[in-house]
Each structure stands twice: as structure tokens, then as C-alpha cells.
Write a protein that holds these residues in place. Structure first.
Motif, short mmCIF file in Angstrom:
data_model
loop_
_atom_site.label_atom_id
_atom_site.label_comp_id
_atom_site.label_asym_id
_atom_site.label_seq_id
_atom_site.Cartn_x
_atom_site.Cartn_y
_atom_site.Cartn_z
N MET A 68 -1.69 -10.61 1.24
CA MET A 68 -0.30 -10.16 1.27
C MET A 68 -0.23 -8.69 1.70
SD MET A 68 2.61 -11.35 0.96
CE MET A 68 4.16 -10.58 1.27
N GLU A 69 -1.12 -7.91 1.09
CA GLU A 69 -1.14 -6.49 1.43
C GLU A 69 -1.45 -6.29 2.91
OE1 GLU A 69 -3.69 -2.90 -0.31
OE2 GLU A 69 -3.16 -4.48 -1.75
N LEU A 70 -2.49 -7.04 3.35
CA LEU A 70 -2.88 -6.97 4.75
C LEU A 70 -1.74 -7.41 5.64
CD1 LEU A 70 -5.14 -6.45 6.77
CD2 LEU A 70 -5.86 -8.82 6.50
N PHE A 71 -1.02 -8.42 5.17
CA PHE A 71 0.08 -8.97 5.96
C PHE A 71 1.18 -7.91 6.15
CE2 PHE A 71 4.13 -11.28 6.28
CZ PHE A 71 3.85 -12.06 7.38
N LEU A 72 1.60 -7.30 5.01
CA LEU A 72 2.66 -6.28 5.10
C LEU A 72 2.20 -5.11 5.97
CD1 LEU A 72 4.16 -6.16 1.52
CD2 LEU A 72 5.21 -7.01 3.63
N GLN A 73 0.96 -4.69 5.70
CA GLN A 73 0.42 -3.57 6.46
C GLN A 73 0.41 -3.89 7.95
OE1 GLN A 73 -0.54 -0.84 4.44
NE2 GLN A 73 -0.21 0.14 6.42
N SER A 74 0.08 -5.14 8.25
CA SER A 74 0.02 -5.54 9.66
C SER A 74 1.41 -5.53 10.29
CB SER A 74 -0.58 -6.94 9.80
OG SER A 74 -1.91 -6.92 9.37
N ILE A 75 2.41 -5.90 9.51
CA ILE A 75 3.77 -5.87 10.06
C ILE A 75 4.14 -4.44 10.44
CG2 ILE A 75 6.20 -6.10 9.45
CD1 ILE A 75 5.67 -8.65 8.22
N VAL A 76 3.87 -3.52 9.52
CA VAL A 76 4.20 -2.13 9.81
C VAL A 76 3.40 -1.64 11.02
CG1 VAL A 76 4.12 0.21 8.90
CG2 VAL A 76 4.77 -1.68 7.42
N GLN A 133 1.75 13.55 4.61
CA GLN A 133 2.26 12.83 3.45
C GLN A 133 2.07 11.35 3.66
OE1 GLN A 133 3.85 14.75 5.55
NE2 GLN A 133 5.52 15.90 4.60
N ILE A 134 2.16 10.63 2.54
CA ILE A 134 2.09 9.18 2.64
C ILE A 134 3.31 8.61 1.96
CG2 ILE A 134 0.86 7.14 1.84
CD1 ILE A 134 -1.60 8.32 2.71
N VAL A 135 4.00 7.75 2.65
CA VAL A 135 5.20 7.14 2.08
C VAL A 135 4.79 5.86 1.40
CG1 VAL A 135 7.49 6.23 2.59
CG2 VAL A 135 6.52 8.08 3.99
N GLU A 136 5.17 5.70 0.12
CA GLU A 136 4.83 4.47 -0.57
C GLU A 136 6.07 3.61 -0.73
OE1 GLU A 136 2.35 4.58 -3.95
OE2 GLU A 136 1.33 6.42 -3.32
N ILE A 137 5.94 2.41 -0.32
CA ILE A 137 7.04 1.47 -0.48
C ILE A 137 6.56 0.37 -1.40
CG2 ILE A 137 8.62 -0.11 0.67
CD1 ILE A 137 8.14 1.56 3.23
N GLY A 138 7.25 0.15 -2.48
CA GLY A 138 6.82 -0.87 -3.44
C GLY A 138 5.48 -0.47 -4.03
N GLU A 139 4.66 -1.48 -4.35
CA GLU A 139 3.42 -1.17 -5.02
C GLU A 139 2.26 -1.02 -4.07
OE1 GLU A 139 2.62 -3.92 -8.09
OE2 GLU A 139 4.45 -3.42 -9.19
N SER A 140 2.29 -1.84 -3.02
CA SER A 140 1.05 -1.93 -2.26
C SER A 140 1.15 -1.33 -0.87
CB SER A 140 0.63 -3.40 -2.15
OG SER A 140 1.71 -4.14 -1.62
N LEU A 141 2.35 -1.06 -0.40
CA LEU A 141 2.49 -0.65 0.99
C LEU A 141 2.51 0.86 1.09
CD1 LEU A 141 2.73 -1.93 3.71
CD2 LEU A 141 5.21 -1.86 3.49
N ARG A 142 1.53 1.41 1.75
CA ARG A 142 1.47 2.85 1.94
C ARG A 142 1.43 3.15 3.43
NH1 ARG A 142 -1.36 5.58 -2.17
NH2 ARG A 142 -2.72 6.55 -0.63
N ILE A 143 2.41 3.92 3.87
CA ILE A 143 2.48 4.23 5.30
C ILE A 143 2.35 5.72 5.49
CG2 ILE A 143 3.77 3.86 7.41
CD1 ILE A 143 5.55 1.95 5.76
N PRO A 144 1.40 6.15 6.31
CA PRO A 144 1.30 7.59 6.57
C PRO A 144 2.54 8.08 7.29
CG PRO A 144 -0.65 6.41 7.34
CD PRO A 144 0.36 5.39 6.97
N MET A 145 2.99 9.24 6.89
CA MET A 145 4.18 9.86 7.46
C MET A 145 4.05 9.99 8.98
SD MET A 145 7.02 10.94 6.59
CE MET A 145 8.32 11.77 7.46
N GLN A 146 2.82 10.32 9.41
CA GLN A 146 2.59 10.52 10.83
C GLN A 146 3.00 9.30 11.65
OE1 GLN A 146 1.35 13.45 12.09
NE2 GLN A 146 1.90 12.53 14.07
#
Ligand SMILES: Nc1ncnc2c1ncn2[C@@H]1O[C@H](COP(=O)(O)OP(=O)(O)OP(=O)(O)O)[C@@H](O)[C@H]1O
Ligand SMILES: [Mg+2]
Lengths: 317, 251, 289
Positions: free
Chosen positions: C1-9, C127-140
């Protein structure tokens, strides 16, 4: 072929037989690659006769090289058998590619052939078994014949010279025949050719298949001398060099591409030897030469030579 | 039975109907005129007959066979050869080579004979035949010139030579006299009659009415993609609808 | 699931880059009829500019970006003026010249960057933007995506709402007719390549902090841009943008769950299939003669 041309050919061949004995070891190597590259450009010219510029030619060379490498390394085939099979394999793959590729023309063909070639190359990289991945296949055996030592450049060069000469002769015959005439017709006006019964699809395919056969053989010749085949020997960068040789030499005639590859190879060695230009900068020199030849000599070196000679003979008259 | 029969041919390009349910038939040995104002669909009709387009609907019966949608090279191989409205030549080839390509059907060679020269005899015959055709079209003394360097009238003649060298049974000529001066036109008209004498059936698209009326025994008139009228030159000249079409259509 | 969300982003971000690469190629091909093989090198030039200015000489990232854009644009303009314009009637000559430029730019990059390992730029926004529990997206990455989408929006506005944009599209549709209408083809071509090269330079600048910078990074760019252009329908900008995001999703997922090389092979095969089905692209069906 006129008597005059025949004599010129014989003199050149005799010169080539003598030449390696006057050269240092590394230049003898170079002579082998030059002979192989001559076959690459001349077979490419056959493909371009129909007016379609393919970007898959060098990959077809790779197809031949891999076929020969795998047959000799894995199945123990002697070079004398694996080399013709290399040509046939490249021709077969080309025949299969004709179905998708010749539904396209011009840019679409160019890009389609590029895509198909990249896909083949990536397959070599991805499938470590049997293609060896990025590092390819090494320790390829050289040809064997009596007690001739084909690890030595001079015997290998003579063998290459014989095979390349025969191939050039065949390609020349094809170009000067009615088949060549029809290929040209397909280039200049495909619909007009169709209106008198020429199956343009068939002729385009024929050019690609025959061109691929000979470049497949060139591939086998190259890698059996090097002893190793890798996907990087057949990348788009190498294809670009083929384009440069053909264009700088002049693609309007049979000898143009040969002049291009010979002159640029000598030029290249001259640059290296002179030490003026850092080897890392050489691609830029090539780029500049390419641009200059497009802008200032659209008919290539061959065209310039022709103009020069026709002018001087005009003065004599 | 008619040699060439066009049956209910319709051709649409997207929303545009270039030919609308057109039927006519051409008898062996005639010179048929196919006329009509600009954009009437004459060239489109030729392309549908010769396989360059596939009709949206309808049939083209040639020699008892439906050839609608067949590949151009098949159609021309059967002896049905078209010429082109725009001057269409192998530009960077010599006049002789241009015409030589024309006899592809009888002289083509394969790789084997190309390499070993085993069909030399056949190529010699082809070359002789080509010279005859060039002679016939009055181009023999220009045979080594590049096609692109010929004057326009000779280019049109060369285009004809290419088609003739293909031994047509039916020749579809698309405005062969365009770009010719009156003298050349007269000469070409004579040649066209000679072709008829040789037994070639001709369908002629031409805007030069004097030529059309002089050559054709029977005319088919298209207008806005539809068949407008058919008849002898005399009948067509006096046909109200045709006069209207030409006055309204410009030309 | 984590990989899935990360892949979408990740696919969205990749899609933004792919679109920036492709629109330039489409514009240049559409308006000038030239396939610019050096397009990937324009992206590379953008990345090198940021590396040189920001990573080596501490110029702020937000200033390095416009400089990268301007440099890429200038190169594009020079190519149009001196290489493509003299060869307007022979598109193959234009293409070959662009290959020459490709070599030259690679060597310049090599000279500027020197040998050694691939260049890297430390992300200016860390910075790192955290969405929910598992999704972390670098600001860059978010920044890149935002800028990419914004610039595509500006391009869309330019092409559909301005007079110049209309002229540009008219030329892309039918060059001869536009010339007859009094549109200055040379001027429009300068604008097309200027805009296209600027987009490439921007893409390179945005990518600089996110990936390795090498003189050969353009290779991947041009292959992807070809795939996207062909799949989207040659000459169609919106098609290219849509195809960019779809292909990015496809590529990201196949890479995440399978293998990157396989993803590219599939992409190339898809492109060949599209070329077979619609050999002339979506725009204008050309029939023989
Ligand atoms: N490939 C095509 N795509 C779309 N429309 C076409 C195409 N070819 C022809 N048309 C249209 O079909 C109609 C008939 O054209 P066609 O060329 O057959 O006319 P024509 O009778 O030969 O005229 P002319 O005397 O000017 O040669 C025209 O309106 C033309 O615009
Ligand atoms: Mg017409």
C-alpha cells in the motif's frame, strides 16, 4: 564496370594487401575496423536508396554480432558457419521488422526504427541469460583455418578484406542492376512507381533485409576480432557515426560513403596523433564537421571531388 | 461486355463526399472523356479506379473482376495504368531511366539475376523497348538529361512515356495537355489517336475542350461528385445542365 | 500500500517532467517540421546550469532556474537561426544538424563539469511533507510538480488565448497556407523553438536536485519524449501532456514492481504499435500522392 574502374579497384586492392606491412600494430587493428566500417556504410547506403533513413542499422549489426557470438561460444560453431548465420539472423529480424516499420514513412519510420532498435538493445541489456547483460559475451573464439593465427591482425585483416570485397561487389551489382533502378524509383516517387506496377513495400523491405544481412556479417567480423560483444558497441551514438560518415562522404553515390569513412578515420587518427585536440573533445569536432558538411557541402566530399574533376576535364576540352 | 465498369462508386473524405454514387462504363478501344468543373471529383475517380483510394462504397469492375481497393501495383499489373495530374517524375533520374522503370512488369529482376547478370537478354530487350517508347514520344535525343531539367511540355511527354512503357490496356490520363503549348497539344493529340490505333483504351480527363471534343467519341460529365450527363460531344455541348454547371462552376 | 501510494505521487512528478520534455519537441516538430534530436541535451544544459550556479557557486536556486531557462532558450534560438532556417526545405538536414549540436553540447558539459562521478545538487528545499501516516513527499518534488504544472498552464494560455499562440498553431496546422496568410514563418519558428527550449531548460533545472547529472542524461530524455509524443499523437500538445502522465504512471509502476529496463522496453513497443496503427499520428491523415 568500365576497364578504368576495374584497374583502379585492382590497384586499390593491391595497395590494401601491402598496406598493413608498413603500419604499426595498433594501426593494423584500425585497418580491420576500417574495413568493417566500410561494409557498414555501404550496406547502409543500400537501405537509404529507397529514401528511408533507418536508425536501426547498427543494431542490426549487433544482431549479427550476437548471433555469431552465441553460436560460436555456446554451441561451438566455427566462425565460418556462424558468420553467414549472423547475416541470415540479421536479415530475418529485419524481415520481421518490415511489417511494422514500413507502415511508416519518413520521420515516423526514422523514429520507429530508432524505437525498435533501442528495444532490441535493451533486451540484450536486460536478459543476462543468454545475452550477458551490460557486459555482454566475452572470450569469443577467432576463426580457425589451417595454422593461420587469426589473433594476429594481418591475417584477420586479409580475411576481412576478402569478405568485405566480395560483399561490396555484390552490393555494387545490386545497385547497378534493375533492382537498384527500382529502389531509386521508389525513393523519388513511390506513387509513380506503384502506378507502373512496382510493389513499393516489397522493395523497401528488400533493401532493409539485404542491407541487414551484410551489416550482420560486418558485426560478426568486428566482434570476433575484438573477442567480446556488448550492447554498447551498437548504441545510437555509433549509429550517429555511420550517419556522419555517409553524409560527409556523400550519399548520392556508391563511393561517397566509403570516402567518408576513410577520410574521417584518417582525420580522426590525425587529430589524435597531433595531440591538439583532447580525445574527450573529439565528438564535438565530429559534430561541427557534420553541421559544416550539411551547411556547406550538401553533396558531401564525393560531390566536391566530382565538381573538381569535372571542372578540370572541362578545361582540358 | 464493357472493359471497365464503375458501379455506384461513392468516396467520402471525412464529411466531404467527393464522389456520390457514380456509375459509368467504358468499352474496349474507345477514347472516353471524363470532364467536369474544378473539384468535380475526376482525379478522385481515377484514384479510386487505379487503387490509390479505396471507394467508400461501390465496385470497379475491370476485365470481369472487382478491383476496388486492390493495391495500385496489382491494378497496374493488370494493365490499368493511370497518369498523374501534377507532373510526376523520378526527378533525379535520367529520362531513359525514368522510362525504363515503366516496363517493370515485364523486365523486373530478382536479386539473383541482379548479382549474376543472368537476365541480361531480358534487360536488353527492355532497354530497346524503352528507346522505342522514347522515340514515339519524341524524347529520344534527350534520353540522358535529368528529368527535372526538362521543359514542362517534355516532362508531360515523359510522364506519358513511363505509363506507356507499362503496356497499358487501359490508360487513365489526368490532364495530359496541361502546361503544353498549342503545338505540343496537337502533337499529343495525334499521339493519343495512335495509341487508340494500337488498341489501348483511353479515359481522358482534360480541361482543354477543343482537345476533348476532338478526341473523344463519348463523354461522361461529373459535377460536385455526381454523374451529371453522358453523351456524344455534340449532345454534351448542347446539354443545358452541363452548360449551367460550367457557368456556375467557374472553369 | 505504501509503495502504491508512493508510486502514485512519483508518477505525477515524473509525468510533469515527461510533459515538459515532450511539449518542446512537439512544438518544434509541429511548427518547423524538424525532429530536434538535441532536445534532451537542452534539458541536460538546464541541469548543468543549476549545478554550476547553485551547487558550485552558491547562486540561489530560484535565480539559477531562470538563468537555465535563458541559456537553453538561447541555444535553441541559435539552432533555429543558423541550422534549421537554412534547411527549411530539407527536414532531414535539420535533424542531422541537431545531432551535431547534441555532440557539441555533450562535450561542453563534459568540459564544464570535468570527469569524475555524476554531479549532484543538494535539494534546496529539504522539508518533507507528511500526508497521513505513511506517505512522505519531499518538498523539492512537490515544488517541481507545481512549477511544471504552472508552466504547462501558462503555455496552454499562451497557445489558446493569445494572438501569437493562434498564429503558432496555424503554422503547425498548415505552414504553406499560413505563409500565404501573411504569417511570418521565421518569426513563429523562433518563438516555437524559444518556448520549446525554455521548457526543456526549465525541466532540466527542476530535475537537477532530484537526479544524477551527466553529459549523457539527454538520451533517456529524448527516448521518453519520443514515446510520449508518438503515443499522444504527433502535433497534439494536449495529447502529449496526457500521454506524459499516463506513460509516467505506467513507467513508475512497472519500475516499482518489476524493473526499469522492462518498463522502457514496453514503452518503446507501445510506441511502435501506435506508429503501426496510426503511422502519421493523430493530426492530418496523409494519403499517397
Ligand atoms: N485526399 C483528400 N482529402 C480530402 N478531400 C479531398 C481529397 N482529395 C480530393 N478531395 C476533395 O474532393 C473533391 C474532388 O477533388 P478532385 O481532385 O477529384 O477534383 P478534380 O475534378 O480532379 O478537379 P480539378 O479539375 O481541379 O483537377 C475536391 O473538393 C477536393 O477538395
Ligand atoms: Mg483533378
Amino acid at each position: 564496370m568500365s576497364i578504368k574502374n576495374l584497374i583502379i579497384c585492382i590497384v586499390i586492392l593491391a595497395g590494401l594487401v601491402a598496406l598493413p606491412h608498413f603500419l604499426a600494430y595498433n594501426f593494423q587493428d584500425l585497418l580491420i575496423f576500417l574495413a568493417v566500417n566500410v561494409l557498414v556504410v555501404v550496406s547502409y547506403r543500400l537501405v537509404t536508396l529507397t529514401g528511408e533513413w533507418s536508425l536501426i542499422h547498427v543494431v542490426m549489426m549487433g544482431v549479427g554480432a550476437y548471433a555469431s557470438a552465441m553460436l560460436s561460444k555456446m554451441a561451438g560453431f566455427p566462425f565460418w558457419i556462424s558468420m553467414p548465420i549472423a547475416g541470415l539472423t540479421a536479415a530475418t529480424i529485419a524481415a520481421l521488422l518490415c511489417f511494422p516499420l514500413f507502415r511508416m514513412t519518413q520521420f515516423y519510420f526514422l523514429i520507429g526504427s530508432f524505437a525498435a532498435g533501442e528495444a532490441i538493445r535493451l533486451v540484450w541489456i536486460y536478459f543476462i541469460d543468454p545475452f550477458g547483460g551490460s557486459s555482454g559475451i566475452n572470450n569469443l573464439p577467432p576463426p580457425e583455418l589451417g595454422d593461420i593465427d587469426f589473433y594476429e591482425p594481418i591475417p584477420y585483416f586479409y580475411m576481412t578484406l576478402i569478405i568485405v570485397t566480395i560483399s561490396l561487389f555484390i552490393l555494387y551489382r545490386i545497385e547497378k542492376s534493375r533492382v537498384g533502378l527500382t529502389l531509386n524509383a521508389v525513393h523519388w516517387k513511390a506513387p509513380l512507381a506503384e502506378s507502373v506496377g512496382v510493389d513499393t513495400w516489397k522493395y523497401r523491405s528488400l533493401a532493409l533485409i539485404v542491407g541487414s544481412f551484410f551489416v550482420g556479417i560486418a558485426g560478426a567480423l568486428k566482434v570476433h576480432y575484438l573477442g567480446v560483444v556488448t550492447p554498447h558497441q551498437f548504441g545510437i551514438g555509433v549509429m550517429v557515426f555511420v550517419l556522419i560518415w555517409v553524409i560527409v562522404g556523400g550519399y548520392a553515390s556508391f563511393v561517397g560513403p566509403i570516402i567518408g569513412v576513410v577520410v574521417l578515420t584518417v582525420f580522426d587518427q590525425g587529430l589524435r596523433a597531433s595531440g591538439i585536440v583532447d580525445p574527450a573533445v573529439q565528438p564535438a569536432v565530429y559534430g561541427a564537421v557534420l553541421i559544416a558538411s550539411i551547411l556547406f557541402m550538401p553533396e558531401g566530399l564525393e560531390g566536391i571531388g566530382k565538381r573538381f574533376f569535372s571542372k578540370s576535364s572541362g578545361e582540358n576540352a | 461486355m464493357a472493359l471497365l465498369e464503375v458501379k455506384n462508386v461513392t468516396k467520402q473524405f471525412g464529411g466531404l463526399t467527393a464522389l456520390n454514387d457514380v456509375s459509368f462504363s467504358v468499352e474496349k478501344g474507345e477514347i472516353r472523356g471524363l470532364i467536369g468543373p474544378n473539384g468535380a471529383g475526376k482525379s478522385t475517380m481515377f484514384k479510386n479506379i487505379a487503387g490509390f483510394y479505396t471507394p467508400t462504397k461501390g465496385e470497379v469492375i475491370y476485365d470481369g473482376q472487382n478491383i476496388a481497393g486492390a493495391h495500385p501495383c496489382k491494378v497496374s499489373g493488370m494493365g490499368l495504368v493511370r497518369t498523374f495530374q501534377e507532373t510526376t517524375l523520378f526527378d533525379e533520374m535520367s529520362v531513359f531511366e525514368n522510362a525504363l522503370v515503366g516496363c517493370h512488369m515485364t523486365a523486373r529482376s530478382n536479386l539473383f539475376s541482379a548479382i549474376f547478370g543472368s537476365d541480361r537478354q531480358r534487360q536488353k530487350i527492355a532497354a530497346e523497348k524503352t528507346m522505342d517508347v522514347l522515340e514515339f514520344m519524341g524524347l529520344a535525343d534527350r534520353k540522358d538529361q535529368l528529368a527535372s531539367e526538362l521543359p514542362l511540355g517534355s516532362q508531360r511527354a515523359l510522364a506519358m512515356a513511363i505509363s506507356l512503357n507499362a503496356d497499358p490496356k487501359v490508360l487513365l490520363m489526368d490532364e495530359p495537355f496541361a502546361g503544353m503549348n498549342p503545338e505540343e497539344t496537337n502533337h499529343m493529340m495525334d499521339l493519343t489517336r495512335k495509341l487508340q490505333d494500337k488498341g489501348i483504351t483511353i479515359v481522358l480527363v482534360e480541361h482543354d475542350m477543343k482537345a476533348v471534343m476532338g478526341l473523344c467519341g463519348y463523354l461522361t460529365v461529373l459535377c460536385f461528385g455526381s454523374l451529371l450527363a453522358e453523351g456524344t460531344p455534340e449532345e454534351i455541348r448542347n446539354n443545358e445542365k452541363v452548360i449551367q454547371a460550367y457557368l456556375g462552376g467557374g472553369s | 500500500m505504501e509503495l502504491f501510494l508512493q508510486s502514485i505521487v512519483n508518477s505525477l512528478i515524473q509525468g510533469g517532467f515527461f510533459a515538459l520534455w515532450a511539449v518542446g519537441l512537439v512544438l518544434i516538430f509541429g511548427v518547423m517540421g524538424v525532429v530536434n534530436f538535441a532536445h534532451g541535451e537542452l534539458v541536460m544544459v538546464g541541469a548543468y546550469t543549476v549545478w554550476l550556479l547553485h551547487a558550485q557557486n552558491d547562486v540561489p536556486f530560484l535565480i539559477a532556474i531562470p538563468v537555465a531557462i535563458i541559456i537553453a532558450m538561447m541555444i535553441g534560438l541559435v539552432m533555429e537561426r543558423f541550422l534549421f532556417r537554412p534547411n527549411r526545405t530539407d527536414p532531414l538536414a535539420g535533424l542531422i544538424c541537431s545531432i551535431g549540436v547534441l555532440f557539441i553540447l555533450q562535450v561542453i558539459a563534459h568540459e564544464v563539469g570535468g570527469t569524475g562521478p555524476a554531479k549532484q545538487v543538494a535539494p534546496p528545499f529539504n522539508q518533507i511533507v507528511e500526508i497521513g501516516e505513511s506517505l512522505r513527499i519531499p518538498m523539492q518534488r512537490l515544488f517541481s510538480l507545481g512549477v511544471a504544472i504552472a508552466s504547462l498552464g501558462v503555455l496552454w494560455f499562451f497557445l489558446t488565448k493569445t494572438k501569437l499562440g493562434w498564429a503558432l498553431r496555424a503554422v503547425a496546422l498548415d505552414r504553406e497556407a499560413s505563409a500565404l496568410q501573411g504569417i511570418n514563418i521565421n518569426r513563429i519558428s523562433m518563438i516555437a523553438i524559444g518556448v520549446g527550449a525554455a521548457m526543456a531548460g526549465l525541466a532540466g533545472a527542476l530535475m537537477a536536485p532530484l537526479q544524477n547529472i551527466t553529459p549523457h542524461m539527454g538520451h533517456n530524455v529524448i527516448i521518453t519524449a519520443f514515446i510520449v509524443t508518438i503515443v499522444g499523437g504527433v502535433g497534439s500538445l494536449s495529447g502529449a501532456v496526457a500521454a506524459a502522465f499516463i506513460y509516467a504512471a505506467f513507467h513508475t509502476f512497472v519500475t516499482a514492481y518489476f524493473n526499469g529496463t522492462v518498463a522502457t522496453i514496453c514503452g518503446l513497443l507501445i510506441m511502435v504499435v501506435v506508429l503501426i496503427i496510426k503511422p502519421t499520428g493523430i493530426m492530418g491523415v496523409k494519403v499517397s500522392e
